[in-house]
Design a protein around this motif. Structure first.
Motif, PDB file in Angstrom:
ATOM      1  N   GLU A  44     -12.733  -0.063  -9.445  1.00 29.98           N
ATOM      2  CA  GLU A  44     -13.591  -0.810  -8.206  1.00 29.98           C
ATOM      3  C   GLU A  44     -13.718  -0.313  -6.996  1.00 29.98           C
ATOM      4  O   GLU A  44     -12.877   0.671  -6.731  1.00 29.98           O
ATOM      5  CB  GLU A  44     -13.082  -2.390  -8.202  1.00 29.98           C
ATOM      6  N   GLY A  45     -14.549  -0.693  -6.118  1.00 35.42           N
ATOM      7  CA  GLY A  45     -14.870  -0.110  -4.794  1.00 35.42           C
ATOM      8  C   GLY A  45     -13.501  -0.197  -3.897  1.00 35.42           C
ATOM      9  O   GLY A  45     -12.729  -0.982  -4.130  1.00 35.42           O
ATOM     10  N   ILE A  46     -13.559   0.855  -2.907  1.00 38.13           N
ATOM     11  CA  ILE A  46     -12.401   0.577  -2.116  1.00 38.13           C
ATOM     12  C   ILE A  46     -11.903  -0.370  -1.310  1.00 38.13           C
ATOM     13  O   ILE A  46     -11.042  -0.590  -0.884  1.00 38.13           O
ATOM     14  CB  ILE A  46     -12.356   2.010  -1.107  1.00 38.13           C
ATOM     15  N   ASP A  47     -13.213  -1.434  -1.295  1.00 37.65           N
ATOM     16  CA  ASP A  47     -12.718  -2.545  -0.476  1.00 37.65           C
ATOM     17  C   ASP A  47     -12.004  -3.692  -1.220  1.00 37.65           C
ATOM     18  O   ASP A  47     -11.589  -4.415  -0.906  1.00 37.65           O
ATOM     19  CB  ASP A  47     -13.951  -3.432  -0.033  1.00 37.65           C
ATOM     20  N   THR A  48     -11.671  -3.271  -2.664  1.00 37.99           N
ATOM     21  CA  THR A  48     -10.859  -4.095  -3.366  1.00 37.99           C
ATOM     22  C   THR A  48      -9.364  -3.279  -3.535  1.00 37.99           C
ATOM     23  O   THR A  48      -8.489  -3.945  -4.025  1.00 37.99           O
ATOM     24  CB  THR A  48     -11.223  -4.058  -4.803  1.00 37.99           C
ATOM     25  N   ALA A  49      -9.027  -2.328  -2.881  1.00 40.32           N
ATOM     26  CA  ALA A  49      -7.869  -1.687  -2.933  1.00 40.32           C
ATOM     27  C   ALA A  49      -6.791  -2.072  -1.989  1.00 40.32           C
ATOM     28  O   ALA A  49      -7.072  -2.479  -1.044  1.00 40.32           O
ATOM     29  CB  ALA A  49      -8.160   0.025  -2.542  1.00 40.32           C
ATOM     30  N   THR A  50      -5.622  -1.999  -2.320  1.00 42.07           N
ATOM     31  CA  THR A  50      -4.519  -2.255  -1.637  1.00 42.07           C
ATOM     32  C   THR A  50      -3.606  -1.174  -1.610  1.00 42.07           C
ATOM     33  O   THR A  50      -3.391  -0.795  -2.814  1.00 42.07           O
ATOM     34  CB  THR A  50      -3.902  -3.685  -2.319  1.00 42.07           C
ATOM     35  N   THR A  51      -2.808  -0.938  -0.568  1.00 46.21           N
ATOM     36  CA  THR A  51      -1.928   0.026  -0.555  1.00 46.21           C
ATOM     37  C   THR A  51      -0.759  -0.426  -0.183  1.00 46.21           C
ATOM     38  O   THR A  51      -0.529  -1.391   0.607  1.00 46.21           O
ATOM     39  CB  THR A  51      -2.197   1.195   0.355  1.00 46.21           C
ATOM     40  N   ILE A  52       0.324   0.087  -0.846  1.00 42.53           N
ATOM     41  CA  ILE A  52       1.681  -0.547  -0.484  1.00 42.53           C
ATOM     42  C   ILE A  52       2.978   0.615  -0.524  1.00 42.53           C
ATOM     43  O   ILE A  52       2.858   1.643  -1.174  1.00 42.53           O
ATOM     44  CB  ILE A  52       2.340  -1.471  -1.898  1.00 42.53           C
ATOM     45  N   ARG A  53       3.645   0.545   0.496  1.00 41.27           N
ATOM     46  CA  ARG A  53       4.743   1.303   0.655  1.00 41.27           C
ATOM     47  C   ARG A  53       6.071   0.532   0.877  1.00 41.27           C
ATOM     48  O   ARG A  53       6.072  -0.720   1.294  1.00 41.27           O
ATOM     49  CB  ARG A  53       4.340   2.107   2.117  1.00 41.27           C
ATOM     50  N   LEU A  54       7.105   1.343   0.629  1.00 42.73           N
ATOM     51  CA  LEU A  54       8.228   0.844   0.982  1.00 42.73           C
ATOM     52  C   LEU A  54       9.115   1.754   2.025  1.00 42.73           C
ATOM     53  O   LEU A  54       9.182   2.856   1.916  1.00 42.73           O
ATOM     54  CB  LEU A  54       9.364   0.693  -0.397  1.00 42.73           C
ATOM     55  N   ARG A  55       9.505   1.129   3.229  1.00 38.74           N
ATOM     56  CA  ARG A  55       9.933   1.976   4.383  1.00 38.74           C
ATOM     57  C   ARG A  55      11.327   1.138   4.883  1.00 38.74           C
ATOM     58  O   ARG A  55      10.937   0.041   5.060  1.00 38.74           O
ATOM     59  CB  ARG A  55       9.010   2.135   5.346  1.00 38.74           C
ATOM     60  N   ASP A  56      12.438   1.819   4.679  1.00 42.91           N
ATOM     61  CA  ASP A  56      13.303   1.312   5.251  1.00 42.91           C
ATOM     62  C   ASP A  56      13.799  -0.126   4.460  1.00 42.91           C
ATOM     63  O   ASP A  56      14.053  -1.139   5.286  1.00 42.91           O
ATOM     64  CB  ASP A  56      13.536   0.908   6.956  1.00 42.91           C
ATOM     65  N   GLY A  57      13.642  -0.140   3.434  1.00 47.93           N
ATOM     66  CA  GLY A  57      13.913  -1.271   2.714  1.00 47.93           C
ATOM     67  C   GLY A  57      12.590  -2.387   2.810  1.00 47.93           C
ATOM     68  O   GLY A  57      12.899  -3.458   2.192  1.00 47.93           O
TER      69      GLY A  57
END
Lengths: 112, 411
Positions: A44-57
């Motif tokens: 699906e298009g990038i407007d449906t994307a979610t990015t997730i990161r873990l930083r310092d817990g």
């Protein structure tokens, strides 16, 4: 040997996704590669994307794709090819080579 | 043992090494692994052969030593396990054939694969086929040895991991074969020009190694006309090495060099190659470049430079390979052959951004301005600034009366 064919598309191509020409081109491509495709999906298009990161817990969740580039990852195939030359030949037929780009990467063998 | 004998023994070691790297890589698709398996044996050969003489069966010697070390060290890495059967197969191949096949051309094609960055192709070829170290290659290409080492190992990792194919020549279509051969030629030429970056004419960079590679490619590609052209061009340029400086070390431009200082044997070989190539009636970029060098060399016989012929050859070259360097050289020939004014106007029309950093452009411009009675100082000082060769700087200084160290923009 398995390779990923990563399909990068322009915004114009992605906006055109509901047109019969767009799907016609990808259906024809899929038929051309036939059984050599082991997996594949359109995203699906990038407007449906979610990015997730873990930083310092701490979990950081952001709206949008990981990298904001001119061409977007629109989908991928996993194909079976003898060697890089054959994989490049297959990638060169992909509709997005004309305006977007296609990246070819060998699949890594997972250490047992 | 004389120096010449020692050099010949060293070359025999490199020859056998490159052949074996090709035979092993053909089995495994892994250049780094092949080099690794053979490296200790190769170092031993480089040390012993110049002293003890070259063994009767150089490849057999290298492979036997490599396999012995392989067993001795009982290495258990994944790479070593994969290599053992390949070494066994190559050993069988060597003992069964009276003259083992030379697979170095497909190895060179592998190194020149379009998916390998253009700047790494020549270094990769020099390492895989001639066994040069990252240190030696880095020095010639003016790149730090560690950086060169990293680039080389990254490229070799890609060859194995992405499975860049090792294809025997018979499996190439003639068009693909020519295309890849052109890339190989370009990489060899890049190695050759490293010799020109060195200020001292006795420092040859990798000019001789490049000539050696070109001979190999010419022989294994069944005397392709373009590989013949490449080899002829390089032999012409190499033949003039000693004439490029006078006894005081001053720079001498080609058109006033003393032809008696040119290496006659190299010139003769170059002319023979070009003649042979032209008979195949398939002209190309390198044959034209060789023909231009040949026209310059003809001054040794006629006593004059035929600029009309040279200008025509450059015009033809531009239809095959339109590079800025060729355009500048064409305009230099045009000025000598026909109209100096016209040539100068065309020179000023070349794209400014691209010419700004071209030493040859500013040197030619100064030369033309001088001839046309204009002030050449600004152009000459740009040319000086862009050259790292003191002899060339001194030449420009003397000819155009420019002071060294003056900012060109102050003119």
């Amino acid at each position: 040997m398995k390779y990923a064919i990563l399909v990068y598309e322009t915004d114009a191509a992605l906006d055109n996704r509901h047109s019969p020409e767009y799907w016609g081109a990808y259906r024809a491509y899929g038929a051309l590669l036939g059984e050599r495709i082991t997996k594949g999906a359109a995203l699906e298009g990038i407007d449906t994307a979610t990015t997730i990161r873990l930083r310092d817990g701490e979990q950081l969740v952001e709206d949008g794709p990981f990298a904001d580039t001119k061409e977007r990852l629109g989908g991928f195939y996993v194909v079976e090819a003898r060697d890089l030359d054959e994989a490049l030949e297959m990638a060169a037929q992909c509709p997005s080579v004309k305006e977007g780009a296609v990246e070819v990467r060998p699949l890594m063998e997972m250490p047992s | 043992m004389t120096d010449a004998h020692a050099a010949a023994a060293q070359m025999a070691a490199r020859d056998a090494y490159g052949r074996l790297v090709a035979l092993v890589t053909r089995r495994t698709g892994d250049v780094a692994g092949a080099e690794d398996a053979l490296s200790e044996a190769f170092v031993a050969a480089l040390e012993r052969w110049p002293r003890d003489g070259v063994p009767d069966n150089p490849q057999g010697w290298l492979l036997a030593v490599a396999r012995r070390r392989h067993v001795d060290q009982v290495r258990h890495s994944e790479v070593q396990r994969r290599l053992a059967p390949a070494l066994q197969l190559v050993a069988e191949e060597l003992s069964s054939a009276s003259s083992p096949p030379d697979r170095r051309l497909p190895l060179l094609f592998m190194c020149a694969h379009p998916s390998i960055a253009a700047a790494v192709r020549a270094p990769l070829m020099l390492q895989a086929v001639l066994g040069l170290t990252a240190q030696q290659i880095g020095q010639a290409f003016l790149v730090a040895p560690t950086t060169m080492g990293q680039r080389l190992s990254r490229a070799k990792h890609k060859i194995r991991a992405a499975k860049i194919p090792f294809k025997p020549a018979a499996r190439w279509s003639s068009q693909l074969h020519r295309d890849r051969l052109a890339v190989v030629c370009e990489a060899i030429y890049a190695a050759f020009t490293t010799g020109h970056r060195h200020v001292n004419p006795h420092q040859q960079g990798l000019a001789l190694e490049a000539i050696w590679l070109a001979r190999l490619v010419h022989r294994t590609s069944h005397q392709d006309p373009e590989t013949g052209g490449l080899l002829a061009m390089m032999l012409h340029i190499e033949a003039r090495r000693m004439a490029r400086r006078d006894p005081q070390g001053r720079y001498v431009p080609l058109d006033i060099q003393d032809p008696s200082l040119w290496d006659r044997e190299r010139l003769r070989e170059a002319e023979g190659l070009l003649w042979q190539a032209s008979h195949q009636r398939r002209p190309g970029r390198f044959q034209l470049e060789a023909a231009i060098q040949s026209a310059h060399a003809h001054r040794a016989i006629s006593g004059r430079t035929d600029w009309v012929a040279i200008e025509m050859l450059y015009r033809e070259l531009l239809t095959q390979a339109d590079t800025l360097g060729a355009r500048i050289a064409h305009l230099a020939a045009l000025a000598e052959a026909h109209s100096a004014e016209f040539s100068y106007d065309r020179l000023l029309q070349l794209p400014k951004q691209a010419t700004a950093t071209q030493q040859a452009y500013w040197a030619l411009r100064a030369h033309r301005e001088h001839r046309l009675g204009r002030d050449p100082c600004a152009s000459a000082s740009w040319a000086m600034k862009l050259s790292d060769d003191h002899a060339v700087q001194a030449f420009l200084e003397e000819r155009f009366g420019v002071e060294r160290g003056v900012n060109p923009e102050s003119y």
